[in-house]
Scaffold this active site. Structure first.
Site, PDB file in Angstrom:
ATOM      1  CD  GLU A   1       9.527  12.059  13.064  1.00 29.92           C
ATOM      2  OE1 GLU A   1       8.396  11.557  13.131  1.00 29.92           O
ATOM      3  OE2 GLU A   1      10.493  11.488  12.540  1.00 29.92           O
TER       4      GLU A   1
ATOM      5  CE  LYS B   1      -1.849   2.814   2.992  1.00 31.81           C
ATOM      6  NZ  LYS B   1      -1.873   4.057   2.218  1.00 31.81           N
TER       7      LYS B   1
ATOM      8  CD  GLU C   1      12.422   3.643   9.401  1.00 31.61           C
ATOM      9  OE1 GLU C   1      12.401   4.450  10.371  1.00 31.61           O
ATOM     10  OE2 GLU C   1      12.498   3.982   8.221  1.00 31.61           O
TER      11      GLU C   1
ATOM     12  CB  CYS D   1      12.549   8.367   9.783  1.00 31.39           C
ATOM     13  SG  CYS D   1      13.572   7.365   8.727  1.00 31.39           S
TER      14      CYS D   1
HETATM   15  N1  LIG Z   1       9.638   7.382   9.857  1.00 34.58           N
HETATM   16  C1  LIG Z   1       9.348   7.861   8.669  1.00 34.58           C
HETATM   17  O1  LIG Z   1      10.072   7.639   7.730  1.00 34.58           O
HETATM   18  C2  LIG Z   1       8.101   8.656   8.492  1.00 34.58           C
HETATM   19  C3  LIG Z   1       7.511   8.667   7.245  1.00 34.58           C
HETATM   20  C4  LIG Z   1       6.318   9.404   7.074  1.00 34.58           C
HETATM   21  C5  LIG Z   1       5.806  10.090   8.151  1.00 34.58           C
HETATM   22  N2  LIG Z   1       6.448  10.080   9.343  1.00 34.58           N
HETATM   23  C6  LIG Z   1       5.929  10.825  10.490  1.00 34.58           C
HETATM   24  O2  LIG Z   1       4.536  10.747  10.490  1.00 34.58           O
HETATM   25  C7  LIG Z   1       3.961  12.041  10.538  1.00 34.58           C
HETATM   26  C8  LIG Z   1       2.649  12.038   9.835  1.00 34.58           C
HETATM   27  O3  LIG Z   1       2.781  11.605   8.494  1.00 34.58           O
HETATM   28  P1  LIG Z   1       1.655  10.696   7.881  1.00 34.58           P
HETATM   29  O4  LIG Z   1       0.382  11.111   8.513  1.00 34.58           O
HETATM   30  O5  LIG Z   1       1.696  10.678   6.422  1.00 34.58           O
HETATM   31  O6  LIG Z   1       2.165   9.264   8.410  1.00 34.58           O
HETATM   32  P2  LIG Z   1       1.290   8.009   8.584  1.00 34.58           P
HETATM   33  O7  LIG Z   1       1.935   7.115   9.552  1.00 34.58           O
HETATM   34  O8  LIG Z   1      -0.107   8.405   8.834  1.00 34.58           O
HETATM   35  O9  LIG Z   1       1.328   7.366   7.115  1.00 34.58           O
HETATM   36  C9  LIG Z   1       2.239   6.380   6.690  1.00 34.58           C
HETATM   37  C10 LIG Z   1       1.468   5.270   5.964  1.00 34.58           C
HETATM   38  O10 LIG Z   1       0.577   4.646   6.879  1.00 34.58           O
HETATM   39  C11 LIG Z   1      -0.733   4.604   6.328  1.00 34.58           C
HETATM   40  N3  LIG Z   1      -1.731   4.604   7.393  1.00 34.58           N
HETATM   41  C12 LIG Z   1      -2.299   5.670   7.995  1.00 34.58           C
HETATM   42  N4  LIG Z   1      -3.191   5.266   8.926  1.00 34.58           N
HETATM   43  C13 LIG Z   1      -3.171   3.914   8.911  1.00 34.58           C
HETATM   44  C14 LIG Z   1      -3.862   2.914   9.652  1.00 34.58           C
HETATM   45  N5  LIG Z   1      -4.774   3.223  10.580  1.00 34.58           N
HETATM   46  N6  LIG Z   1      -3.582   1.622   9.408  1.00 34.58           N
HETATM   47  C15 LIG Z   1      -2.673   1.277   8.492  1.00 34.58           C
HETATM   48  N7  LIG Z   1      -2.005   2.175   7.732  1.00 34.58           N
HETATM   49  C16 LIG Z   1      -2.245   3.485   7.945  1.00 34.58           C
HETATM   50  C17 LIG Z   1      -0.763   5.822   5.423  1.00 34.58           C
HETATM   51  O11 LIG Z   1      -1.816   5.706   4.485  1.00 34.58           O
HETATM   52  C18 LIG Z   1       0.616   5.769   4.805  1.00 34.58           C
HETATM   53  O12 LIG Z   1       0.648   4.818   3.756  1.00 34.58           O
HETATM   54  C19 LIG Z   1       5.034  12.909   9.911  1.00 34.58           C
HETATM   55  O13 LIG Z   1       4.964  14.228  10.265  1.00 34.58           O
HETATM   56  C20 LIG Z   1       6.264  12.263  10.439  1.00 34.58           C
HETATM   57  O14 LIG Z   1       6.532  12.692  11.732  1.00 34.58           O
HETATM   58  C21 LIG Z   1       7.576   9.367   9.539  1.00 34.58           C
END
Ligand SMILES: NC(=O)c1ccc[n+]([C@@H]2O[C@H](COP(=O)([O-])OP(=O)(O)OC[C@H]3O[C@@H](n4cnc5c(N)ncnc54)[C@H](O)[C@@H]3O)[C@@H](O)[C@H]2O)c1
Length: 502
Positions: free
Chosen positions: A402, A193, A269, A303
């Site tokens: 973060e 996904k 991660e 990250c």
């Molecule tokens: N560690 C990293 O590399 C990384 C990457 C992206 C975001 N982030 C952090 O997350 C914060 C928010 O970003 P975001 O909202 O896009 O991240 P997120 O965790 O919401 O999204 C990451 C992935 O998870 C999916 N997702 C969201 N809710 C889910 C659920 N309930 N069940 C399963 N999958 C789900 C999203 O659709 C996306 O594909 C950022 O500001 C940052 O701090 C960290």
């Protein structure tokens, strides 16, 4: 209702039309979602819509799992010799390499990342990761273990069967390949996904898989929202493992979903608040360059970004102006990701833009001092100026949480013991960096810091053959290297009686 993505790039660095099916890739073909729905794709440099892709739901995940289950028992898994799987992964690498410019252009269009960086580090980096794991595919094996003379015992490292991968928007193709390559090398089928914000490169990548010889069902790409497709993957009773990169908040939900359903294996991660420690005896010029890259690379959307910069008092007065000058130079190279002179692009989305601006505001109201930046850049797109705070206190939000944006917080410290304590004063533990010319001190501090990666006199150093992952609330499990193979296999112990009679 089939969706198609078509976009003509007319930029100094890339001129061509990209056109591909933007439906869901399930069982070796592009299909419409079972229940319809589309997602807008936005160019963060202009905030304009550049196209649409299909949005899947739970029903599409079910279809993908059914196809994967069948493939894992017939055309993939341990039925297929490792060297054959390796050859197919190598072929995927070749096709990604042949399409590097188009993939890089799509990634830059959708994320705002600088085109040259995307091309050389992310897309060609993905090619290297694929080749690295292609080489492992026929080298995944167990042990024979001595027991007694009447028994033969050995282990097999068997694939889970069907695994899920949930990808963030900050490294759309790179993070996908970090999961897909070891999953396929170990004989798993995978349901991916992509982030709903950045689906383009995953779909272009899917269009290469049939030519690479990947049998139908082995890889499915189901674009959709987190609370539909993401949740369906995390809860699915026939998916035995899920690999996730993203926020700590979502990571918790995935772990909870596993606990509630089939106790699938989970690797996470997650976020970070990585300390970067500059000692008095550091090479000043080098420390400034690495520290600047360490926080501002990819507009801070990394990250393991070195977002807390601890500077020892003897070098502080030299470091701060030099670091501010580096941030100023970067600010001067802000602009269109497809311009050859650009080094700093926009944040990925309106939401992220607002989030980061909110943190900058909180730093200001909490009394931290803005040395440079602190404002948006221009009026179009989601650009934020590289921002440097000083006079930060340990309990400020900008020190604890973060930010995931181009925001550096500089903190002055006196001695080694004090800085180790402050650096470890976080719920995160993804990475850390130490700058000093004293080898003993470098190693001592690297060992004392609670983080999965420690960098000495460098930052953001990541290699395909070196594991990467977090301590504390930065994650569970490791990606990359030989270590990742373990997270895609389960160990079976086989005991053969060769002489014991009852
Ligand atoms: N560690 C990293 O590399 C990384 C990457 C992206 C975001 N982030 C952090 O997350 C914060 C928010 O970003 P975001 O909202 O896009 O991240 P997120 O965790 O919401 O999204 C990451 C992935 O998870 C999916 N997702 C969201 N809710 C889910 C659920 N309930 N069940 C399963 N999958 C789900 C999203 O659709 C996306 O594909 C950022 O500001 C940052 O701090 C960290």
């Amino acid at each position: 209702m089939s969706t198609h993505f078509k976009y003509t790039f007319d930029t100094p660095l890339y001129k061509a039309t990209s056109s591909f099916n933007s439906g869901l890739y399930i069982n070796g073909e592009f299909v419409d979602p079972a229940e319809g729905g589309t997602i807008e794709v936005i160019n963060p440099a202009t905030s304009q819509i550049v196209g649409h892709v299909s949005a899947g739901t739970k029903k599409d995940v079910d279809l993908a799992v059914e196809a994967a289950k069948k493939a894992s028992k017939t055309t993939w898994g341990l039925k297929v010799p490792g060297k054959t799987r390796g050859r197919i992964i190598s072929k995927i690498a070749d096709l990604v390499e042949q399409n590097v410019d188009e993939l890089a252009a799509l990634e830059s269009l959708n994320t705002g990342k600088v085109f040259t960086v995307t091309k050389h580090l992310e897309i060609l980096g993905s090619v290297n990761t694929l080749r690295y794991y292609a080489g492992w595919a026929d080298k995944v094996h167990g042990k024979t273990i001595e027991t007694d003379e009447n028994k033969l015992a050995y282990t097999r490292h068997e694939p889970y069967g069907v695994v899920g991968a949930i990808i963030p928007w900050n490294g759309p193709l790179g993070m996908l390949i970090w999961k897909l390559a070891p999953a396929l090398a170990t004989g798993n089928c995978i349901i991916v996904k992509p982030s709903e914000i950045t689906p383009l490169t995953a779909l272009k990548f899917a269009s290469l898989l049939n030519e690479a010889g990947v049998p139908p069902g082995v890889v499915s790409i189901v674009v959709g929202y987190g609370n539909t497709v993401g949740a369906a993957i995390s809860e699915h009773p026939l998916i035995e493992k899920v690999a996730f990169t993203g926020s700590t908040l979502t990571g918790r939900k995935i772990l909870e979903a596993s606990a509630r359903t089939n106790l699938k294996d989970v690797t996470l991660e997650l976020g970070g608040k990585s300390p970067n420690i500059i000692f008095d005896d550091a090479d000043l010029e080098q420390a400034v360059k690495w520290a600047s890259m360490g926080i501002f690379f990819n507009m801070g959307q990394v990250c393991c970004a070195g977002s807390r910069i601890f500077v020892q008092e003897g070098i502080y007065d030299k470091f701060v102006p030099a670091f501010t000058a580096a941030a100023k130079a970067l600010a001067g190279a802000t602009g269109d990701p497809f311009s050859p002179t650009t080094q700093h692009g926009p944040q990925v989305s309106q939401t992220q833009f607002e989030r980061v601006m909110g943190y900058i505001q909180s730093g200001k109201s909490d009394g931290a001092n803005v040395l440079i930046g602190g404002e948006r850049y221009g009026n179009d797109g989601y650009f934020i100026q590289p921002t440097v705070f000083t006079e930060c206190k340990p309990d400020m939000k900008i020190i604890q949480e973060e930010i995931f944006g181009p925001v550096a917080a500089i903190i002055k410290f006196k001695d080694e013991a004090e800085v180790i304590e402050q650096a470890n004063n976080t719920v995160y533990g993804l990475a850390c960096a130490v700058f000093t010319e004293n080898v003993s001190k470098a190693i001592r501090v690297a060992h004392a810091l609670e983080a999965g990666s420690a960098w000495v006199n460098c930052m953001l150093s990541i290699h395909d053959n070196v594991p990467f992952g977090g301590y504390k609330q930065s994650g569970i499990g490791r990606e990359l290297g030989e270590y990742a193979l373990e997270t895609y296999t389960q160990v079976k112990s086989v005991h053969v009686n060769i002489g014991q009679r009852l």
